[in-house]
Motif scaffolding. Structure first.
Motif, PDB file in Angstrom:
ATOM      1  N   LYS A 124       0.850  -1.194   0.000  1.00 17.18           N
ATOM      2  CA  LYS A 124       0.000   0.000   0.000  1.00 17.18           C
ATOM      3  C   LYS A 124       0.885   1.244   0.000  1.00 17.18           C
ATOM      4  O   LYS A 124       1.845   1.322   0.761  1.00 17.18           O
ATOM      5  CB  LYS A 124      -0.933  -0.015   1.215  1.00 17.18           C
ATOM      6  CG  LYS A 124      -2.046   0.996   1.082  1.00 17.18           C
ATOM      7  CD  LYS A 124      -3.220   0.689   1.968  1.00 17.18           C
ATOM      8  CE  LYS A 124      -4.366   1.679   1.811  1.00 17.18           C
ATOM      9  NZ  LYS A 124      -4.206   2.719   0.788  1.00 17.18           N
ATOM     10  N   LYS A 125       0.579   2.184  -0.883  1.00 18.29           N
ATOM     11  CA  LYS A 125       1.423   3.375  -0.987  1.00 18.29           C
ATOM     12  C   LYS A 125       0.780   4.588  -0.322  1.00 18.29           C
ATOM     13  O   LYS A 125       1.460   5.531   0.051  1.00 18.29           O
ATOM     14  CB  LYS A 125       1.671   3.703  -2.463  1.00 18.29           C
ATOM     15  CG  LYS A 125       2.580   2.681  -3.143  1.00 18.29           C
ATOM     16  CD  LYS A 125       2.670   2.926  -4.630  1.00 18.29           C
ATOM     17  CE  LYS A 125       3.846   3.808  -4.961  1.00 18.29           C
ATOM     18  NZ  LYS A 125       3.950   4.066  -6.406  1.00 18.29           N
TER      19      LYS A 125
ATOM     20  N   GLY B 228      -7.468  10.171   4.892  1.00 19.21           N
ATOM     21  CA  GLY B 228      -8.511  10.606   3.944  1.00 19.21           C
ATOM     22  C   GLY B 228      -8.233  10.167   2.523  1.00 19.21           C
ATOM     23  O   GLY B 228      -8.922  10.598   1.588  1.00 19.21           O
ATOM     24  N   GLY B 229      -7.204   9.297   2.343  1.00 23.53           N
ATOM     25  CA  GLY B 229      -6.920   8.758   1.028  1.00 23.53           C
ATOM     26  C   GLY B 229      -6.354   9.788   0.063  1.00 23.53           C
ATOM     27  O   GLY B 229      -6.143  10.954   0.389  1.00 23.53           O
ATOM     28  N   ILE B 230      -6.128   9.312  -1.157  1.00 22.83           N
ATOM     29  CA  ILE B 230      -5.525  10.172  -2.182  1.00 22.83           C
ATOM     30  C   ILE B 230      -6.499  11.297  -2.548  1.00 22.83           C
ATOM     31  O   ILE B 230      -6.094  12.388  -2.958  1.00 22.83           O
ATOM     32  CB  ILE B 230      -5.112   9.328  -3.420  1.00 22.83           C
ATOM     33  CG1 ILE B 230      -3.972  10.000  -4.162  1.00 22.83           C
ATOM     34  CG2 ILE B 230      -6.265   9.024  -4.333  1.00 22.83           C
ATOM     35  CD1 ILE B 230      -2.661   9.949  -3.463  1.00 22.83           C
TER      36      ILE B 230
ATOM     37  N   THR C 242     -13.025  -0.571  -1.145  1.00 21.65           N
ATOM     38  CA  THR C 242     -13.306   0.449  -2.179  1.00 21.65           C
ATOM     39  C   THR C 242     -12.285   1.584  -2.096  1.00 21.65           C
ATOM     40  O   THR C 242     -11.830   2.093  -3.117  1.00 21.65           O
ATOM     41  CB  THR C 242     -14.725   1.045  -2.021  1.00 21.65           C
ATOM     42  OG1 THR C 242     -14.920   1.377  -0.653  1.00 21.65           O
ATOM     43  CG2 THR C 242     -15.799   0.088  -2.486  1.00 21.65           C
ATOM     44  N   ARG C 243     -11.920   1.980  -0.890  1.00 23.95           N
ATOM     45  CA  ARG C 243     -10.926   3.047  -0.727  1.00 23.95           C
ATOM     46  C   ARG C 243      -9.547   2.565  -1.206  1.00 23.95           C
ATOM     47  O   ARG C 243      -8.785   3.323  -1.807  1.00 23.95           O
ATOM     48  CB  ARG C 243     -10.881   3.483   0.743  1.00 23.95           C
ATOM     49  CG  ARG C 243      -9.765   4.463   1.127  1.00 23.95           C
ATOM     50  CD  ARG C 243      -9.911   5.861   0.552  1.00 23.95           C
ATOM     51  NE  ARG C 243     -11.038   6.616   1.067  1.00 23.95           N
ATOM     52  CZ  ARG C 243     -11.090   7.234   2.256  1.00 23.95           C
ATOM     53  NH1 ARG C 243     -10.056   7.170   3.075  1.00 23.95           N
ATOM     54  NH2 ARG C 243     -12.167   7.905   2.605  1.00 23.95           N
ATOM     55  N   ILE C 244      -9.250   1.295  -0.937  1.00 28.19           N
ATOM     56  CA  ILE C 244      -7.945   0.765  -1.376  1.00 28.19           C
ATOM     57  C   ILE C 244      -7.853   0.822  -2.905  1.00 28.19           C
ATOM     58  O   ILE C 244      -6.838   1.232  -3.472  1.00 28.19           O
ATOM     59  CB  ILE C 244      -7.726  -0.669  -0.836  1.00 28.19           C
ATOM     60  CG1 ILE C 244      -7.582  -0.634   0.690  1.00 28.19           C
ATOM     61  CG2 ILE C 244      -6.481  -1.314  -1.466  1.00 28.19           C
ATOM     62  CD1 ILE C 244      -7.564  -1.983   1.378  1.00 28.19           C
ATOM     63  N   ILE C 245      -8.949   0.460  -3.575  1.00 29.85           N
ATOM     64  CA  ILE C 245      -8.943   0.516  -5.048  1.00 29.85           C
ATOM     65  C   ILE C 245      -8.805   1.968  -5.500  1.00 29.85           C
ATOM     66  O   ILE C 245      -8.021   2.283  -6.404  1.00 29.85           O
ATOM     67  CB  ILE C 245     -10.220  -0.149  -5.620  1.00 29.85           C
ATOM     68  CG1 ILE C 245     -10.191  -1.647  -5.307  1.00 29.85           C
ATOM     69  CG2 ILE C 245     -10.332   0.099  -7.127  1.00 29.85           C
ATOM     70  CD1 ILE C 245     -11.496  -2.379  -5.575  1.00 29.85           C
ATOM     71  N   ALA C 246      -9.538   2.876  -4.837  1.00 24.98           N
ATOM     72  CA  ALA C 246      -9.463   4.298  -5.219  1.00 24.98           C
ATOM     73  C   ALA C 246      -8.050   4.836  -5.000  1.00 24.98           C
ATOM     74  O   ALA C 246      -7.542   5.618  -5.808  1.00 24.98           O
ATOM     75  CB  ALA C 246     -10.480   5.102  -4.409  1.00 24.98           C
ATOM     76  N   ASP C 247      -7.406   4.407  -3.929  1.00 25.08           N
ATOM     77  CA  ASP C 247      -6.079   4.941  -3.590  1.00 25.08           C
ATOM     78  C   ASP C 247      -4.960   4.322  -4.425  1.00 25.08           C
ATOM     79  O   ASP C 247      -4.008   5.001  -4.811  1.00 25.08           O
ATOM     80  CB  ASP C 247      -5.766   4.684  -2.103  1.00 25.08           C
ATOM     81  CG  ASP C 247      -6.438   5.692  -1.181  1.00 25.08           C
ATOM     82  OD1 ASP C 247      -6.989   6.683  -1.690  1.00 25.08           O
ATOM     83  OD2 ASP C 247      -6.392   5.487   0.052  1.00 25.08           O
ATOM     84  N   GLU C 248      -5.059   3.029  -4.647  1.00 27.39           N
ATOM     85  CA  GLU C 248      -3.916   2.308  -5.236  1.00 27.39           C
ATOM     86  C   GLU C 248      -4.121   1.980  -6.711  1.00 27.39           C
ATOM     87  O   GLU C 248      -3.196   1.504  -7.362  1.00 27.39           O
ATOM     88  CB  GLU C 248      -3.651   0.998  -4.454  1.00 27.39           C
ATOM     89  CG  GLU C 248      -3.607   1.152  -2.929  1.00 27.39           C
ATOM     90  CD  GLU C 248      -2.488   2.086  -2.448  1.00 27.39           C
ATOM     91  OE1 GLU C 248      -1.471   2.200  -3.147  1.00 27.39           O
ATOM     92  OE2 GLU C 248      -2.652   2.708  -1.373  1.00 27.39           O
ATOM     93  N   GLY C 249      -5.342   2.189  -7.220  1.00 22.28           N
ATOM     94  CA  GLY C 249      -5.637   1.758  -8.585  1.00 22.28           C
ATOM     95  C   GLY C 249      -5.919   0.262  -8.555  1.00 22.28           C
ATOM     96  O   GLY C 249      -5.555  -0.429  -7.589  1.00 22.28           O
ATOM     97  N   LEU C 250      -6.544  -0.246  -9.618  1.00 22.33           N
ATOM     98  CA  LEU C 250      -6.959  -1.649  -9.608  1.00 22.33           C
ATOM     99  C   LEU C 250      -5.760  -2.608  -9.483  1.00 22.33           C
ATOM    100  O   LEU C 250      -5.781  -3.541  -8.674  1.00 22.33           O
ATOM    101  CB  LEU C 250      -7.769  -1.949 -10.877  1.00 22.33           C
ATOM    102  CG  LEU C 250      -8.567  -3.249 -10.843  1.00 22.33           C
ATOM    103  CD1 LEU C 250      -9.446  -3.337  -9.594  1.00 22.33           C
ATOM    104  CD2 LEU C 250      -9.422  -3.357 -12.089  1.00 22.33           C
TER     105      LEU C 250
END
Ligand SMILES: C[S@@+](CC[C@H](N)C(=O)[O-])C[C@H]1O[C@@H](n2cnc3c(N)ncnc32)[C@H](O)[C@@H]1O
Length: 272
Positions: A32-33, A38-40, A219-227
């Motif tokens: 995870k980057k 609050g995410g990217i 869902t946040r992980i996908i939004a933050d890291e891309g698929l």
């Protein structure tokens, strides 16, 4: 609560002990980057507010593995200095800075960053202050004030508590639950108290943004890291039962306390 202030030896991203690693380093180890509450999405809003220009000298306190640095370096800036006490983090961010002759990372502590007075136009800090004691939060705010040139701005992104008059027993319970699962002393503040922190240091509040605290929701992980990044993360977690257990426990604490827990970003200006 134990004092979990960072030291050079704090368990960093390459630690092999999933029981002991601070939550953000465990997430980083799993790929995870984005390690801020609050995410990217909230980072991008903050950076839009900061509107970094070609003449701006930027300092980032606690850049971690450098996701925000990547965004800053892809845009306008004059110089970038990352300040982090953690050796593993510095090694990671050095890779992000490679090839940018106007960017560097130094070993340092936000409480006493070693940078000259009034040497920065913008200071950025994300997910770094929440883990500091009340006294250290104020020390860091004063230090940011010293480091900024008159008219300079501080953009921060942290965990927040709500409502502003949240009961102290709820604050204590959340801080305890967070600290137990992420294994770093976590002491989020309400929006009113974050504002007080910066105004007590002499800043004028310019902007405030909010998001939900869903750092480890799929869902946040996908939004933050891309698929692709998210799939890599999910696969790494699936293959590591200890890490999975810890990350699920973190998600449960965030979820159980979602009514009172959020993410906040502020922009504060040092008067000209
Ligand atoms: C949760 S990580 C956040 C990393 C990055 N800012 C992000 O949002 O993805 C916290 C970072 O703050 C750094 N840190 C902790 N205490 C610090 C201090 N006193 N001064 C400067 N950096 C600190 C840690 O080493 C780590 O890189």
């Amino acid at each position: 609560m134990t004092d979990t202030s960072y030291t050079e030896n704090a368990a960093g991203p390459t630690t092999s002990d999933e029981h002991r690693a601070a939550g953000h380093w465990l997430l980083a180890k799993m790929g995870k980057k984005v390690l801020r509450p609050g995410g990217i999405e909230l980072t991008r809003k903050l950076l839009t507010q900061l509107n970094i220009g070609t003449g701006d000298k930027v300092v980032e306190l606690g850049p971690g593995i450098g996701r925000t640095a990547e965004i800053v370096l892809a845009g306008n800036y004059a110089t970038y200095i990352g300040v982090d006490p953690n050796q593993d983090a510095r090694a990671q961010i050095a890779k992000v800075l490679a090839g940018h002759h106007d960017a560097s990372v130094v070993q340092g502590d936000a409480r006493n960053n070693g940078l000259p007075d009034a040497s920065a136009d913008l200071v950025i800090s994300e997910a770094m202050l929440t883990m500091q004691s009340a006294a250290d939060k104020q020390k860091i705010a004063d230090e940011v004030f010293r480091t900024l040139a008159p008219g300079g701005r501080w953009g921060m992104h942290e965990m927040s508590l709500r409502p502003d008059d949240v009961d102290q027993s709820v604050v204590d319970q959340i801080s305890k639950a967070l600290s137990r699962t992420i294994k770093v002393g976590a002491r989020p503040l309400t929006a009113a108290d974050w504002t007080k922190l910066v105004t007590d240091a002499g800043f004028e509040l310019e902007w405030q943004g909010h998001n939900s605290m869903r750092l480890v929701d799929p869902t946040r992980i996908i939004a933050d890291e891309g698929l692709r990044g998210a799939l890599r993360f999910f696969n790494n977690v699936r293959r590591n039962p200890e890490a999975r257990k810890r990350i699920l426990a973190m998600r449960k604490v965030f979820h159980d306390n979602q009514q009172n827990l959020g993410a906040i970003a502020l922009v504060a200006r040092k008067p000209a």
